[in-house]
Every structure is written in structure tokens, then in C-alpha cells.
Write a protein that holds these residues in place. Structure first.
Motif, mmCIF file in Angstrom:
data_model
loop_
_atom_site.group_PDB
_atom_site.id
_atom_site.type_symbol
_atom_site.label_atom_id
_atom_site.label_comp_id
_atom_site.label_asym_id
_atom_site.label_seq_id
_atom_site.Cartn_x
_atom_site.Cartn_y
_atom_site.Cartn_z
ATOM 1 N N UNK A 175 7.735 2.673 4.864
ATOM 2 C CA UNK A 175 8.226 1.497 4.146
ATOM 3 C C UNK A 175 9.450 0.931 4.854
ATOM 4 N N UNK A 176 10.350 1.856 5.246
ATOM 5 C CA UNK A 176 11.568 1.402 5.916
ATOM 6 C C UNK A 176 11.255 0.693 7.230
ATOM 7 N N UNK A 177 10.276 1.211 7.951
ATOM 8 C CA UNK A 177 9.914 0.574 9.221
ATOM 9 C C UNK A 177 9.494 -0.874 8.995
ATOM 10 N N UNK A 178 8.657 -1.064 7.966
ATOM 11 C CA UNK A 178 8.187 -2.429 7.695
ATOM 12 C C UNK A 178 9.358 -3.322 7.304
ATOM 13 N N UNK A 185 1.343 4.266 -2.752
ATOM 14 C CA UNK A 185 1.134 5.672 -2.433
ATOM 15 C C UNK A 185 2.362 6.488 -2.792
ATOM 16 N N UNK A 186 3.515 5.941 -2.412
ATOM 17 C CA UNK A 186 4.775 6.641 -2.648
ATOM 18 C C UNK A 186 4.966 6.934 -4.121
ATOM 19 N N UNK A 187 4.564 5.966 -4.950
ATOM 20 C CA UNK A 187 4.767 6.147 -6.384
ATOM 21 C C UNK A 187 3.792 7.171 -6.965
ATOM 22 N N UNK A 188 2.639 7.261 -6.308
ATOM 23 C CA UNK A 188 1.598 8.110 -6.892
ATOM 24 C C UNK A 188 1.638 9.569 -6.440
ATOM 25 N N UNK A 189 2.222 9.843 -5.278
ATOM 26 C CA UNK A 189 2.208 11.241 -4.824
ATOM 27 C C UNK A 189 3.376 12.000 -5.419
ATOM 28 N N UNK A 198 0.822 -1.209 0.000
ATOM 29 C CA UNK A 198 0.000 0.000 0.000
ATOM 30 C C UNK A 198 0.859 1.265 0.000
ATOM 31 N N UNK A 199 1.834 1.297 0.873
ATOM 32 C CA UNK A 199 2.692 2.480 0.979
ATOM 33 C C UNK A 199 3.543 2.671 -0.259
ATOM 34 N N UNK A 200 3.977 1.573 -0.819
ATOM 35 C CA UNK A 200 4.780 1.685 -2.036
ATOM 36 C C UNK A 200 3.937 2.330 -3.146
ATOM 37 N N UNK A 202 8.601 11.351 1.452
ATOM 38 C CA UNK A 202 9.474 11.050 2.592
ATOM 39 C C UNK A 202 8.710 10.307 3.686
ATOM 40 N N UNK A 203 7.490 10.773 3.942
ATOM 41 C CA UNK A 203 6.714 10.133 4.998
ATOM 42 C C UNK A 203 6.404 8.667 4.672
ATOM 43 N N UNK A 204 5.997 8.448 3.428
ATOM 44 C CA UNK A 204 5.705 7.060 3.046
ATOM 45 C C UNK A 204 6.964 6.202 3.091
#
Lengths: 184, 394
Positions: free
Chosen positions: B115-118, B98-102, B94-96, B109-111
Motif C-alpha cells: 500500500x505504501x509503495x502505491x 486484503x489488509x483488513x481481512x487477514x 485490493x490490498x487495502x 505488514x506485507x500488504x
């Protein structure tokens, strides 16, 4: 034809009715086991000439001889004894089998806490009530040891180890076909 | 209700003793008044009101969310929980996306940080679960004594393990699917995390397969052992009803020739002892004891000195002796005179004329009394000799 250096040692051990086991606590016996494994064919032919057959089991070697007729009855008696002994040990611990370890004290403690075990122990041949419980238990383990199925791993703790040769007894008992109880 | 970290921490800090006690006793029940006695009812009520501590009737315990946090952070949770990872992975995808789309850098950076946390979390969770499973499986196999339970428990862990392996494959697939994203990402840290995750997963896969093998082996062994035990109980029953010989194939088995010699008890040898005694179980012990107690006399055998070689060399001197007695016996039963008798007599060894004369003289001297000396002489080869005869009466 050349024979391994330890041929004499192997003969002396085996001809006394012992087994040579892969998991023996004695280092030398483990060495001899490897020797038997490496040179089984040569040794077999060698001992065959003098009437001993070097038999190979799952992790152990032993001698067999041609049975005399009267020996068949003896063997049967011995096997019947083992039914009692093995069943007793299985009642004591479900994990009883090759590699199983126990001390005389552990066994006697378990017997003390379990009436079924106590009853079984008293019925085992040669287990006299006049002996102390500890002696009775020691006797059972000693019987396994004398026939070569267990080894005394620690004399001080009286800890016994089930050797791979026990597989012979287990395989034998497993091979007995039990009729279906429904049809009985 | 507490809404900020600093308030939460200060509330917990003030009554840290209570949290510590409750955490230690999380598996037992703690009475309200036990804690109230130490810190006072007011403060405890405050904790209950803030939801940090939950009260059920008379008992209190730490709020489940806080407890989970403690357990997770201190790694004291001994239950195997795999479901979480699934969700984490979904979040990652999901975050990936989002990251690609924003477009905005800040949002990216927030996304990315999520991602890094996961990425950090996933291998840790798998590893933790793996080691827990390993521990439980080993313990169950070795300590659980009731067969039924042992097998059920092992099977339970086996399904968990299979789930964990499923997760591992999912992670693998995810990394593969999102390969493009991870390859083009500008953040060096993320790249490093992905690489580390890949390495970790490789290691885990090996351990997982190993553990799976082990658990299957354990289950098989337990099943086998259980079957053997049941078999033994039946044998024992047949034995006690004395039907074993009749109703089983035991005779056929006994006749098989590969019997260890320890099972052929009877060996034939002659002895003065009673046979029952010898075949008794203690016989060996008794012999050992006697052997120790009684020192048998040992006889020392001294060696003789070596025989000299010269002994064997033959240097016999041969000499022939005349048995005069025998000669005398022969002489007295015949008629010839002594000289003629000696001359004509054949000896075993060849005698010369002179030797024969010697014998003649010897005889005459030895048996003087028994012979009759005629005073009449005769002559042979230049020797004059006296005629001697055996006495008629002798």
C-alpha cells in the motif's frame, strides 16, 4: 477640470498617426497606455474639442478624425495593400498576430526556401526586384512599423514585434464579408 | 534465463558499456556485428539468450522490460502514459481489502508495504505526466507550423489532460472512500504518506486546471488563426480578380469613422514639391536625411537693454512758436498797419499785449526790406509805435 500631466506627450505621439500600445517595447509608451486607460473619459473630451477622437482598441489607443470624401478612396487603397501584406506574413508564419516576433534575416531565409513566398513578396506594392532580398523583406516589416503596427525591438538584430495595434487591421479584415464560393 | 537479482545485476554490470550504448541509441537501430566487434560474439549471444537483449534479424536492442525500467528510473521517458495509474489504484483498493481481512501480523505488514509503495508512486507519476504534458503543449503550440497538425496534436494532449484529471478525481475519491482505513491504521509512516499525498493532490489540481485552461486557449487561438488565414486567402483571391469592391462590404467598412489617422494619408498643405513625391513612401526618410545633412543658419537675436521707467513719465515743456512766415503772408494781403494787425490778430495761444509788441518788433526786423516804414507815429496804451505797412509792390 484637470488633465493628466502627460496630455501633451500623448497628443504629440498620437497626432503623428502613432498608436499607444499595451505591449510596446518602449517603457514610456506602456506608461502612457496606462494613463489613457485610467483617464480615457477626460482625455476623450479634451481632444474632442480640437477635432481628434481618442479611440480605444483591444490593447491600444489612437486618434481618428472625420474623413474627407477623397480620403475614403485612400483608406481603401491602404486596406487593399494590407491584404497583400498580411496574407504574405501569414504565409510566412501561421502564428503571425499580436505579440509575434521575427527578424529580417529569418523572414528572408524563409522566403529563400519558399517559392510561393518569393512570388508574393515580388508582387507586394513598392517591393522592387532591384532591391536585395534582405532589403525587400526589411521594407515589408518597415511598412508595418511606419504605420504603427510593429515596433523595432532590437535594432542590431533587426527584430520586429507585432504590436497590439495590429488588432485594428486584423479586425477590419475579418469584418469583410466574403461571399460563398459555391454560389460564385 | 536469469532468476535472481544478483545474477541479473552481475550480467548487466559485466557488459554495462553495451547497455549504455544501446540505451543511448534506443531510437535508432544498432547492428549485431557493431556490438559483437567490441565484446565478442559469445558474450553478446549470452546476453541475447538471457533475454536481456533482443535480436531481430541483424539488429539488436535492449529488452523492452529492461528499457522501460531504465527510462522510468532515469525519468527519460518522454511519452505521456496515464493508463498505469488506473491499475495502481485498483491494486491499492485490493490490498487495502486484503489488509483488513487477514488476521496474521506478518501478512498485514506485507500488504501494508505494498500500500505504501502505491501511495508513494501515485503522486510522482501524476506530477511527471503533468510536467510532460505542459512541455508538449507549449512546444506544440509554439513550434508546430502546420495548422492541421497543430490542432490535432493539441486536441490529443487535451484528452490526455482530461484523463489525468479523471485520475486525480479517482485518487481523491479513493482517499475519501478509504478514509476510515487510513484513520485507523497504526502505521505512522502510512499516515504521513496519505497526508503528503493529499497535499500533493491539492497542488496538482490547481496546476491541472490551469493547464487545461491554457490548452483550450491555445486550441481556440489556433482555430481562430486558421480561420483568419483561410479568410485572408479568399480576400486575396477576390482582390486579384478585382471583385473585392463589388462583392464585399468593404466600402461600408471603410466609411466607418474610427479610422486611425495614419490611414488618412492626404493632408492638405501647399508646397512647391510635386505631390506624388510627397505622398511617396520614402518622403519622410528623405526629409530626415536632409535635415541631418543641412544645418540651417540660426539667427541669434540680441535682446535690447530694458527700457527705463523714467522714459514713460511725461515731462513735456510746452512752448508755442509763432510762424512768422505765415504771419507775414497774411499781413501783406491786408491793409492795416503792422502794429494794429498784430494786436487784432487772434493766435491759437493767448498772447499778452507785451508779447504782441515783441512779435511786432520781430516782424519789423525780419521783413524790413519788404515793409514800408511810414515816418508817422501813433500811440496806444502809453506806447508810441511806428506805422508800418506792406510794400505795395511786394
Amino acid at each position: 477640470m484637470s488633465y493628466p500631466n502627460q496630455t501633451q506627450e500623448i497628443f504629440e505621439l498620437l497626432s503623428r498617426g502613432n498608436f499607444i500600445c499595451e505591449n510596446s517595447p518602449v517603457r514610456n509608451e506602456r506608461k502612457l497606455f496606462n494613463r489613457c486607460e485610467e483617464e480615457h473619459k477626460e482625455l476623450y473630451t479634451f481632444f474632442e474639442h480640437i477635432g481628434y477622437y481618442l479611440e480605444q482598441g483591444n490593447g491600444y489607443y489612437y486618434f481618428s478624425k472625420k474623413l474627407q470624401n477623397n480620403q475614403i478612396e485612400d483608406k481603401l487603397e491602404a486596406i487593399l495593400d494590407y491584404i497583400d501584406l498580411v496574407e504574405f506574413m501569414l504565409q510566412y508564419s501561421g502564428t503571425f498576430g499580436v505579440g509575434f516576433r521575427t527578424t529580417v534575416s529569418e523572414l528572408s531565409e524563409a522566403v529563400k526556401a519558399n517559392v510561393v513566398l518569393k512570388d508574393r513578396l515580388d508582387r507586394i506594392k513598392g517591393s522592387y526586384k532591384s532591391l536585395t532580398l534582405h532589403q525587400q523583406c526589411a521594407k515589408v516589416l518597415e511598412r508595418f512599423r511606419k504605420s504603427g503596427y510593429m515596433a523595432l525591438e532590437d535594432e542590431h538584430e533587426e527584430r520586429y514585434l507585432v504590436l497590439s495595434s495590429y488588432d485594428y487591421i486584423q479586425t477590419f479584415l475579418e469584418a469583410i464579408e466574403v461571399p460563398n464560393f459555391e454560389s460564385a | 534465463m536469469i532468476t535472481t537479482i544478483s545474477k541479473l545485476l552481475s550480467a548487466m554490470h559485466r557488459d554495462r558499456k553495451v547497455f549504455e550504448t544501446l540505451f543511448e541509441k534506443r531510437h535508432t537501430s544498432v547492428a549485431f556485428h557493431e556490438i559483437a566487434r567490441d565484446i565478442g560474439e559469445d558474450r553478446l549471444n549470452f546476453l541475447v539468450n538471457t533475454d536481456l537483449i533482443v535480436q531481430n534479424d541483424e539488429h539488436i536492442e535492449i529488452n523492452e522490460r529492461v528499457l522501460t525500467f531504465f527510462e522510468d528510473f532515469l525519468e527519460t521517458n518522454s511519452d505521456v502514459e496515464i493508463g498505469d495509474i488506473d491499475e495502481l489504484l485498483e491494486n491499492l483498493v485490493h490490498h487495502i481489502n486484503l489488509h483488513q481481512n487477514v488476521g496474521s501480523y506478518e501478512l498485514k505488514e506485507r500488504y501494508l508495504s505494498r500500500i505504501q509503495r502505491v501511495l508513494k508512486k501515485v503522486p510522482n507519476i501524476i506530477l511527471k505526466n503533468l510536467s510532460l504534458l505542459q512541455l508538449h503543449i507549449g512546444l506544440t503550440y509554439k513550434t508546430q507550423t502546420a495548422y492541421e497538425n497543430k490542432i490535432t496534436e493539441l486536441k490529443h494532449y487535451k484528452t490526455k489532460l482530461e484523463k489525468l484529471m479523471g485520475i486525480e478525481q479517482k485518487v481523491e475519491k479513493l482517499l475519501h472512500d478509504e478514509d476510515d482505513f487510513f484513520k485507523t491504521i497504526y502505521s505512522h509512516e502510512t499516515v504521513m504518506l496519505v497526508l503528503r499525498l493529499k497535499g500533493r493532490m491539492r497542488e496538482l489540481r490547481v496546476s491541472l486546471i490551469e493547464l487545461q485552461k491554457q490548452v483550450i486557449e491555445y486550441i481556440n487561438k489556433s482555430l481562430q488563426n486558421q480561420a483568419f488565414f483561410e479568410h485572408m486567402i479568399r480576400l486575396k483571391e477576390l482582390k486579384s480578380t478585382l471583385e473585392l469592391k463589388e462583392r464585399t462590404n468593404i466600402y461600408d467598412l471603410v466609411e466607418v469613422e474610427n479610422t486611425p489617422i495614419s490611414l488618412n494619408k492626404r493632408e492638405f498643405f501647399s508646397t512647391f514639391l510635386e505631390t506624388d513625391y510627397i505622398y511617396g513612401e520614402d518622403f519622410e526618410e528623405i526629409v530626415e536625411k536632409i535635415k541631418l545633412n543641412k544645418s540651417l543658419p540660426t539667427r541669434e537675436v540680441k535682446k535690447a537693454a530694458a527700457v527705463e521707467d523714467s522714459f514713460f513719465e511725461s515731462n513735456d515743456d510746452e512752448a508755442s512758436m509763432i510762424d512768422t512766415d505765415a504771419l507775414h503772408e497774411q499781413f501783406i494781403v491786408q491793409d492795416k498797419d503792422l502794429f494794429t494787425f498784430v494786436q487784432d490778430r487772434e493766435f491759437s495761444a493767448e498772447k499778452s499785449f507785451e508779447q504782441r509788441i515783441e512779435i511786432y518788433c520781430q516782424m519789423a526786423l525780419m521783413y524790413e526790406d519788404l515793409y514800408y516804414f511810414d515816418n508817422h507815429y501813433d500811440l496806444r496804451d502809453d506806447y508810441e509805435y511806428l506805422m508800418i505797412y506792406a510794400k505795395e509792390s511786394a
